[in-house]
Motif scaffolding. Structure first.
Motif, PDB file in Angstrom:
ATOM      1  N   GLN A 137      10.552  -0.178  -0.975  1.00  0.00           N
ATOM      2  CA  GLN A 137       9.314   0.550  -1.302  1.00  0.00           C
ATOM      3  C   GLN A 137       9.569   1.814  -2.126  1.00  0.00           C
ATOM      4  O   GLN A 137       8.641   2.380  -2.695  1.00  0.00           O
ATOM      5  CB  GLN A 137       8.580   0.920  -0.007  1.00  0.00           C
ATOM      6  N   ASP A 138      10.813   2.270  -2.133  1.00  0.00           N
ATOM      7  CA  ASP A 138      11.138   3.493  -2.873  1.00  0.00           C
ATOM      8  C   ASP A 138      12.628   3.457  -3.206  1.00  0.00           C
ATOM      9  O   ASP A 138      13.312   2.464  -2.962  1.00  0.00           O
ATOM     10  CB  ASP A 138      10.798   4.739  -2.038  1.00  0.00           C
ATOM     11  N   GLY A 139      13.105   4.522  -3.749  1.00  0.00           N
ATOM     12  CA  GLY A 139      14.492   4.627  -4.157  1.00  0.00           C
ATOM     13  C   GLY A 139      14.590   5.668  -5.242  1.00  0.00           C
ATOM     14  O   GLY A 139      13.953   6.719  -5.174  1.00  0.00           O
TER      15      GLY A 139
ATOM     16  N   ALA B  92       7.054   5.304 -10.670  1.00  0.00           N
ATOM     17  CA  ALA B  92       6.411   4.030 -11.025  1.00  0.00           C
ATOM     18  C   ALA B  92       4.899   4.212 -11.151  1.00  0.00           C
ATOM     19  O   ALA B  92       4.232   3.464 -11.862  1.00  0.00           O
ATOM     20  CB  ALA B  92       6.737   2.967  -9.988  1.00  0.00           C
ATOM     21  N   VAL B  93       4.368   5.225 -10.435  1.00  0.00           N
ATOM     22  CA  VAL B  93       2.939   5.556 -10.552  1.00  0.00           C
ATOM     23  C   VAL B  93       2.703   6.417 -11.790  1.00  0.00           C
ATOM     24  O   VAL B  93       1.765   6.195 -12.558  1.00  0.00           O
ATOM     25  CB  VAL B  93       2.452   6.286  -9.277  1.00  0.00           C
TER      26      VAL B  93
ATOM     27  N   ASN C 266       5.453  -3.591  -6.575  1.00  0.00           N
ATOM     28  CA  ASN C 266       4.797  -4.685  -5.844  1.00  0.00           C
ATOM     29  C   ASN C 266       4.734  -5.981  -6.664  1.00  0.00           C
ATOM     30  O   ASN C 266       4.710  -7.073  -6.098  1.00  0.00           O
ATOM     31  CB  ASN C 266       3.370  -4.285  -5.456  1.00  0.00           C
ATOM     32  N   ALA C 267       4.702  -5.821  -8.001  1.00  0.00           N
ATOM     33  CA  ALA C 267       4.482  -6.993  -8.868  1.00  0.00           C
ATOM     34  C   ALA C 267       5.449  -8.155  -8.589  1.00  0.00           C
ATOM     35  O   ALA C 267       5.006  -9.301  -8.506  1.00  0.00           O
ATOM     36  CB  ALA C 267       4.543  -6.560 -10.334  1.00  0.00           C
TER      37      ALA C 267
ATOM     38  N   ARG D  21       0.825  -1.213   0.000  1.00  0.00           N
ATOM     39  CA  ARG D  21       0.000   0.000   0.000  1.00  0.00           C
ATOM     40  C   ARG D  21       0.856   1.259   0.000  1.00  0.00           C
ATOM     41  O   ARG D  21       0.489   2.276  -0.593  1.00  0.00           O
ATOM     42  CB  ARG D  21      -0.929  -0.016   1.219  1.00  0.00           C
ATOM     43  N   LYS D  22       2.024   1.177   0.657  1.00  0.00           N
ATOM     44  CA  LYS D  22       2.889   2.351   0.771  1.00  0.00           C
ATOM     45  C   LYS D  22       3.953   2.385  -0.325  1.00  0.00           C
ATOM     46  O   LYS D  22       4.930   3.121  -0.220  1.00  0.00           O
ATOM     47  CB  LYS D  22       3.571   2.356   2.151  1.00  0.00           C
ATOM     48  N   SER D  23       3.780   1.575  -1.364  1.00  0.00           N
ATOM     49  CA  SER D  23       4.719   1.585  -2.484  1.00  0.00           C
ATOM     50  C   SER D  23       3.937   1.786  -3.771  1.00  0.00           C
ATOM     51  O   SER D  23       2.935   2.493  -3.777  1.00  0.00           O
ATOM     52  CB  SER D  23       5.535   0.284  -2.491  1.00  0.00           C
TER      53      SER D  23
END
Length: 449
Positions: free
Chosen positions: A155-157, A124-125, A29-30, A22-24
């Motif tokens: 979750q990020d980067g 990514a979004v 997530n895939a 949810r926080k990524s």
């Protein structure tokens, strides 16, 4: 397999998978579920694995660390606390705090049109097709427990994208800041894409802001297109309570030119894994590394260069200076595939043990399945030249100063590979300060003061 260290993370992921996702972002997530299954099967690499024989991975993951799965923001504006002291660098400056891209972007950081540099999660979004095309394509979670672990939890980067034939004239500098009040783990992801004909330089610096125990995992995937030119410099200046596991994967297409230069100046325990695929004719890789370690610091570099096609060139140089009870390890393998004729490959590892208590393990390897190639490899482990020390003392140079001069001259060859004059000059100064013991914290960085 001793599942003690693994089990706490298997339980953690099972309990918090929904929150992590949810926080990524959907693209990140895939591959999580597959990475989790791979990690359950593989666990952490053990010393029984040839590639990890010098580093006991599970030992470092066994303690409890805090993780910021809820993505709470840390109250710090890095531009206010960090002042980079590299004169004349004129870099485009960005920050990652722990494993989150920092949104305080300086107005001077203007990128050429079409160039993207920002939060991997956000992009990514915004650009899911671009990220989906590359994310997770080089980091094989089925082959490496660290890659699987990072893919589960990251979750990020950072995403760096340079479109076709675009030249980024100014070097980009990314400062990774570790910041926490409790023992803390970060899992950072970096995706780099240079399209055909693109040119860019990236300097990544690791710093620790607090005196707690940090554990950082990092996976970098770099795709370098035809005729593209890319320099990646990594500089670690953290502290003795920092553990770093970094996996760097690079794929080069025809005619591309890549320089990778990793420098460890201050650390606790560092394990760097580098995997390079030379996938197009005429690709060239210069892979360099330097480690200066004392006290009980440990630096382990494991490299693999895969010559997949004919007419590629690889040049590899790693140098270590070990003092006190420091431990160094280097294992480098060059694979020349069947049909990869006219390969030119040179691998060199030179090491200096300044005390009898320091230890260096070196394992250069060549595996060749083509007959028309020029390949060489070699490794040396030695101590400071007693004759040179004596000669210098006879000319009024103190023993301490003579030792410093010899060690400084020894590692300079790696610094000289840097293709940015201002950074090269700065590194010469930093290395000298490191040998003099003046660099417990880097000058000009208000974080560490």
């Amino acid at each position: 397999m001793n599942m003690k260290a693994e089990q706490q993370y298997i339980d953690l992921f099972t309990q918090y998978e929904a929150l992590i996702c949810r926080k990524s972002a959907e693209v990140l997530n895939a591959p999580r579920a597959r990475a989790f299954a791979d990690f359950e099967r593989l666990g952490f690499p053990t010393r029984a694995h040839e590639e990890y024989k010098y580093t006991d991975v599970g030992k470092y993951f066994a303690p409890d660390y805090g993780l910021n799965l809820n993505r709470l923001e840390f109250p710090v504006n890095p531009y206010e606390v960090f002042k980079c002291d590299v004169p004349n660098m004129s870099t485009l400056l960005y920050f990652v705090v722990n494993d989150s891209f920092d949104r305080h972007v300086h107005p001077s950081s203007r990128l050429p049109e079409g160039v993207i540099f920002g939060s991997l999660k956000d992009l990514a979004v915004e650009k899911p097709e671009l990220v989906k095309r590359f994310y997770g394509k080089l980091a094989d979670t089925s082959a490496d427990g660290i890659a699987a672990f990072n893919t589960m939890f990251a979750q990020d980067g950072l995403l760096m994208y340079v479109p076709e034939n675009t030249v980024v004239e100014r070097p980009i500098q990314l400062v990774n800041i570790l910041r926490a009040d409790v023992n803390f783990m970060v899992n950072r992801r970096v995706l780099i894409v240079l399209e055909n004909g693109a040119k860019a330089k990236l300097l990544m610096c690791d710093h620790a802001m607090d005196e707690v125990n940090f554990l950082a995992t990092q996976v970098i995937e770099a795709f370098v297109g035809e005729r593209a030119v890319f320099d990646l410099y990594e500089l670690e200046e953290t502290h003795n309570s920092t553990v770093r596991f970094s996996n760097l994967y690079v794929r080069q297409e025809a005619g591309s030119n890549v320089l990778l230069n990793g420098m460890t100046l201050h650390n606790g325990t560092t394990r760097n894994t580098t995997r390079v695929q030379l996938a197009g004719r005429g690709a060239e890789i210069n892979l360099c590394g330097m480690a200066i370690a004392d006290r009980n610091e440990q630096v382990d570099n494991n490299t693999f260069i895969d010559h997949l096609v004919p007419e590629c060139t690889s040049n590899e140089l790693f140098k270590y200076v070990l003092d006190d009870q420091a431990i160094g390890a280097f294992a480098g393998k060059v694979l020349v595939r069947e049909g990869a004729q006219h390969t030119v490959s040179r691998q060199t590892n030179r090491n200096l043990c300044a005390t009898r208590e320091s230890r260096m393990y070196t394992q250069p390897q060549l595996e060749i399945y083509a007959d028309d190639v020029k390949c060489s490899h070699g490794a040396t482990v030695g101590q400071l030249d007693e004759n040179a020390l004596f000669y210098m003392q006879q000319r009024g140079i103190s023993l301490k100063e003579a030792r410093l001069l010899l060690m400084f001259a020894f590692v300079n060859e790696v610094v000289d590979y840097i293709r940015m004059d201002a950074l090269k000059d700065r590194l010469h100064l930093l290395v000298e300060k490191r040998f003099r013991g003046e660099l417990d914290k880097c000058r000009g960085c208000k974080i560490c003061k």
